[in-house]
Write a protein that holds these residues in place. Structure first.
Motif, PDB file in Angstrom:
ATOM      1  N   PHE A   1      -5.171   0.738   8.404  1.00 19.30           N
ATOM      2  CA  PHE A   1      -4.417   1.717   9.192  1.00 19.30           C
ATOM      3  C   PHE A   1      -5.214   2.211  10.389  1.00 19.30           C
ATOM      4  O   PHE A   1      -4.922   3.245  10.970  1.00 19.30           O
TER       5      PHE A   1
ATOM      6  N   GLY B   1     -13.808   1.933  -0.220  1.00 18.83           N
ATOM      7  CA  GLY B   1     -12.658   1.211   0.323  1.00 18.83           C
ATOM      8  C   GLY B   1     -12.617   1.230   1.840  1.00 18.83           C
ATOM      9  O   GLY B   1     -13.194   2.104   2.494  1.00 18.83           O
ATOM     10  N   GLY B   2     -11.927   0.245   2.372  1.00 20.33           N
ATOM     11  CA  GLY B   2     -11.832   0.081   3.817  1.00 20.33           C
ATOM     12  C   GLY B   2     -11.355   1.328   4.538  1.00 20.33           C
ATOM     13  O   GLY B   2     -11.858   1.663   5.612  1.00 20.33           O
ATOM     14  N   CYS B   3     -10.399   2.023   3.963  1.00 18.53           N
ATOM     15  CA  CYS B   3      -9.846   3.198   4.631  1.00 18.53           C
ATOM     16  C   CYS B   3     -10.896   4.267   4.846  1.00 18.53           C
ATOM     17  O   CYS B   3     -10.989   4.855   5.911  1.00 18.53           O
TER      18      CYS B   3
ATOM     19  N   GLY C   1     -14.028  -2.950   0.387  1.00 10.65           N
ATOM     20  CA  GLY C   1     -12.989  -3.556  -0.444  1.00 10.65           C
ATOM     21  C   GLY C   1     -11.665  -2.897  -0.155  1.00 10.65           C
ATOM     22  O   GLY C   1     -11.621  -1.845   0.457  1.00 10.65           O
ATOM     23  N   CYS C   2     -10.594  -3.539  -0.592  1.00  4.90           N
ATOM     24  CA  CYS C   2      -9.283  -2.935  -0.316  1.00  4.90           C
ATOM     25  C   CYS C   2      -8.334  -3.265  -1.451  1.00  4.90           C
ATOM     26  O   CYS C   2      -7.498  -4.112  -1.298  1.00  4.90           O
ATOM     27  N   PRO C   3      -8.419  -2.625  -2.575  1.00  5.87           N
ATOM     28  CA  PRO C   3      -9.454  -1.698  -3.016  1.00  5.87           C
ATOM     29  C   PRO C   3     -10.651  -2.461  -3.547  1.00  5.87           C
ATOM     30  O   PRO C   3     -10.517  -3.604  -3.959  1.00  5.87           O
TER      31      PRO C   3
ATOM     32  N   SER D   1      -5.099   7.678  -2.401  1.00  5.79           N
ATOM     33  CA  SER D   1      -4.123   6.578  -2.477  1.00  5.79           C
ATOM     34  C   SER D   1      -4.618   5.426  -3.345  1.00  5.79           C
ATOM     35  O   SER D   1      -5.296   5.651  -4.336  1.00  5.79           O
ATOM     36  N   CYS D   2      -4.271   4.216  -2.930  1.00  2.00           N
ATOM     37  CA  CYS D   2      -4.468   3.024  -3.766  1.00  2.00           C
ATOM     38  C   CYS D   2      -5.838   2.946  -4.445  1.00  2.00           C
ATOM     39  O   CYS D   2      -5.942   2.662  -5.624  1.00  2.00           O
ATOM     40  N   CYS D   3      -6.907   3.177  -3.673  1.00  2.00           N
ATOM     41  CA  CYS D   3      -8.239   3.045  -4.240  1.00  2.00           C
ATOM     42  C   CYS D   3      -8.416   3.972  -5.443  1.00  2.00           C
ATOM     43  O   CYS D   3      -9.184   3.669  -6.354  1.00  2.00           O
TER      44      CYS D   3
ATOM     45  N   GLY E   1      -9.606   6.350  -0.888  1.00  2.00           N
ATOM     46  CA  GLY E   1      -8.304   6.383  -0.241  1.00  2.00           C
ATOM     47  C   GLY E   1      -8.393   6.782   1.219  1.00  2.00           C
ATOM     48  O   GLY E   1      -9.444   7.125   1.733  1.00  2.00           O
TER      49      GLY E   1
ATOM     50  N   ARG F   1       0.795  -1.218   0.000  1.00  2.00           N
ATOM     51  CA  ARG F   1       0.000   0.000   0.000  1.00  2.00           C
ATOM     52  C   ARG F   1       0.828   1.268   0.000  1.00  2.00           C
ATOM     53  O   ARG F   1       0.292   2.356   0.131  1.00  2.00           O
TER      54      ARG F   1
END
Ligand code: SF4
Lengths: 539, 200
Positions: free
Chosen positions: B125, B116-118, B147-149, B51-53, B89, A239
């Motif tokens: 995190f 996403g989970g975040c 989801g992640c993502p 971020s990732c998502c 994200g 990540r």
């Protein structure tokens, strides 16, 4: 190695040595600067990989990792202090420009002051942040992060020096000149590729200084790792730079495996390398797309994502996810490859050359692209080393810094491939270097895909993994440059300190010095060509 | 997508019931329908990715998943031109004020999807010293996409849920965003503070 040790022992009688995978020199803090200079000038350790801050409860310290760009060997030295109230070390920012940023990070995390550092502000956290989060006694609840009040900002920074009487003195220094006109770009801006902020001082249209403001996605990964078991820490590496997920995983696994003395089956090693190279292709493809989109050439994104989607299909079949794969694990890989894997990869390799030709035709020869990229954001080899700019961006400046060549890991020393080194050092070179790298990645995969040996993919690993007392340092090549892991263990199930050395921090830090003197309109093209990932620099 | 294929139909039905509890004026009702038909088919997202998502959100716009099919194609970089915000994200401490300001800048009626989970809970995190444990503490959320993502299909499903919600809403009178916002402020002292600051 022995001779270097003796040499240093002769020059610095107070130094003590600690034999680990990388030689560690313990040095009192008054000789720190002298030792650093001597290592750089006399011993040829001219590249500062990172500075790792550590808190060992009774003492605070900093470990400096250096590398030689010609010998490709590493050395490290460490300073410690028991003063927890006002810890202070000598800065080495005059020897390596990137040290300014590294030292700011340590100041932010541990509250260690670096004397004579020209810019001693916090790096990731707010000015008013209470405490230093990576200290062991930090109270995790002590700051209210949900405050929607705009953070307090200052245009001043502090410079600490030691006065004649040994006391530490503070002087205030302005970040910008009084007459600077400062334009704010970000953090929510489509072309900064994430939440990064540039405070750009301009004179007319010319950039005179950029203050890079980070921390908008600082997630505290290193602290989180300290409370988790080793297998659990792995998933955070997915990540940070989510395009180098496989490569970063690989790096952390290698480090833990070496520390625990686990032998990885050959089949797993080969699969890991293939996955790394597939990631590299996918990552560079996405770079072309988003970078061209920044320049207004939206079409390119659709062409390059086509290849990326093809790779993601291969990954989905084997790893079960399109991103954050969590595929490499300690001792090998999670599961064997999909039965279609070889077939799919071959299909990809077959279409790749035509695709690359198309990208070249669409973009590289284009007059507008040439006009905007050539001779823009020039970076010399020395400049790249000063700022620790590795990966394709560093190699485009003539610095051969490919970890796959300099410190071969897994099966990289058995495959034939060329390291792409270019001399121009401009945005165009950085762009072209990536296209050429894709070709080389394809070459590596071609050699391996028919030769995946039979056998296990996962070695026997104890359920509860404990590392012996000690510390380890591992380098691998991510998609954007050198990725390093430092692990310090006290013999328990979770690390005392786990530090990730990520290439994007350097890439963002160098933006200031290579854009000064250019037009503000070119900031996006120059910064974009470095291809940094914001969560990767903030961690 | 046929009605039965959606998973949480009771929620939407309850919402409709609630909205119709006080009866509907025929004229206003049909006008509502017309406007909502238009709105729900041209939801414009704000490009907001931390971020990732966010990368999966980029894939969503490209040829394979092609969100343009549904009328969501015009991702806007300015909050003033967007209808909803896809929070893709992690949101961290330093970002919270910026994020809240972006939300405030969106023009009414506005919606938020926590992607996403975040965004939902802090995700991997959650225990960090600098990560918000879900954006619901900061802004009201309409749809959660786990989801992640989340894979792009899940994101499409999430935005579809949002358009269904928009379709049954009352544009004229009735429960609108402002009242919802007030309720939210009552429940969340943090947001109330922000309100005070914004209103001087
Ligand atoms: S939910 Fe997962 S993929 Fe999405 S931003 Fe958080 S960590 Fe990244």
């Amino acid at each position: 190695m022995a001779t270097i040790k003796e040499d240093i022992a002769a020059r610095f009688p107070k130094a003590t040595f600690d034999e680990a995978d990388v030689l560690l020199i313990n040095i009192p803090d008054d000789q720190l600067h002298e030792l650093a200079r001597s290592l750089r000038d006399d011993f040829g350790y001219d590249f500062l990989i990172t500075i790792v801050g550590v808190d060992r409860k009774d003492s605070l310290g900093a470990i400096y990792f250096l590398s030689s760009t010609t010998q490709h060997t590493e050395i490290s030295f460490q300073v410690t202090t028991t003063d927890r109230e006002h810890p202070a070390f000598e800065s080495i920012a005059d020897l390596w420009s990137i040290a300014t940023i590294y030292e700011r990070e340590i100041f932010d995390f541990y509250g260690i002051i670096f004397l004579n550092n020209p810019d001693m502000r916090r790096l990731f956290l707010n000015i008013d942040w209470k405490g230093y989060p990576l200290r062991k006694d930090y109270d995790m609840e002590s700051n209210n992060i949900l405050s929607t009040e705009s953070e307090r900002q200052s245009d001043f920074t502090n410079v600490y020096t030691r006065g004649a009487d040994g006391k530490i003195e503070v002087a205030e220094k302005a970040v910008f000149k009084p007459n600077d006109f400062v334009v704010n770009i970000g953090p929510q801006h489509p072309a900064t590729h994430g939440v990064l902020r540039f405070r750009t001082a301009v004179d007319g249209e010319m950039i005179t200084k950029i203050d890079v403001y980070m921390g908008y996605i600082h997630r505290g990964i290193e602290k989180l790792c300290e409370s988790l078991g080793y297998p659990q820490t792995l998933h955070y590496t997915d990540r940070m730079d989510y395009f180098s997920a496989h490569n970063y995983h690989h790096g952390l696994c290698l480090c833990i495996e070496r520390a625990a003395g686990i032998e990885v089956p050959r089949r797993a090693q080969v699969i890991r390398v293939i996955m790394d190279e597939l990631s590299r292709i996918a990552s560079h493809c996405l770079f072309f797309g988003t970078y061209c989109m920044d320049l207004g050439a939206t079409t390119m994104l659709f062409y390059t994502l086509r290849v990326r989607e093809q790779i993601l299909d291969i990954m989905t079949k084997t790893c079960g996810a399109r991103m954050t794969f969590n595929y490499d694990c300690i001792g090998g890989v999670m599961a064997d490859v999909d039965p279609d894997f070889v077939k799919d990869v071959k299909a990809l390799l077959a279409t790749l050359p035509a695709n690359l030709k198309e990208y070249n035709k669409l973009f590289v020869g284009n007059v507008i692209a040439e006009g905007r990229l050539e001779n823009m954001g020039n970076m010399s080899r020395e400049h790249a080393i000063q700022w620790g700019v590795t990966g394709p961006s560093g190699r485009a400046s003539g610095w051969s810094c490919d970890v796959r060549k300099t410190h071969p890991y897994a099966v990289y020393n058995e495959v034939q491939f060329d390291e792409i080194v270019m001399q121009e050092g401009d945005s165009m070179a950085r762009f072209k270097a990536r296209i050429l790298e894709i070709e080389q990645s394809a070459r590596i995969i071609e050699q391996l895909i028919d030769n995946i040996p039979e056998g296990e993919v996962l070695a026997k690993v104890p359920k509860v993994l404990k590392l012996p007392v000690g510390h380890w340092f591992q380098l691998v090549e991510g998609c954007r440059g050198l990725f390093g892991v430092y692990i310090e263990s006290d013999g328990g199930t979770s690390p005392v300190r786990m530090k990730f050395v990520t290439p994007s921090l350097n890439l963002a830090a160098v933006v200031d010095s290579i854009t000064t003197g250019n037009k503000i309109a070119d900031l996006i093209t120059i910064a974009g060509s470095l291809d940094y990932i914001v969560p990767d620099m903030d961690r | 997508m046929p009605y039965e294929a959606f998973k949480d139909n009771e929620y939407i039905e309850n919402l409709v019931q609630e909205l119709q509890a006080s009866g509907t004026n025929v004229l206003v009702g049909s006008l509502d329908k017309l406007i909502n038909w238009g709105r729900s088919n041209s939801l414009w997202p704000l490009t907001f990715a931390t971020s990732c998502c966010g990368i999966e959100f980029v894939s969503l716009g490209a040829a394979r998943f092609d969100m343009a099919r549904f009328g969501w194609e015009v991702a806007r970089s300015s909050p003033r031109q967007a209808d909803f915000m896809m929070v893709a994200g992690t949101i961290v401490g330093r970002m919270v004020p910026v994020f809240r300001r972006l939300y405030d800048q969106l023009a009414e009626p506005k919606y938020v999807i926590a992607c996403g989970g975040c965004a939902i809970s802090g995700g991997p995190f959650k225990r960090s010293y600098h990560v918000a444990k879900g954006i619901e503490d900061i802004v009201p959320v309409d749809v959660f996409v786990p989801g992640c993502p989340p894979c792009p299909e899940a994101m499409i499903y999430g935005i579809m849920q949002l358009s269904r919600k928009v379709k049954v809403e009352r544009f004229f009178g009735g429960v609108n965003r402002q009242e919802k916002e007030q309720d939210f402020v009552k429940e969340h002292p943090v947001a109330a503070e922000a309100e005070k600051i914004i209103n001087g």
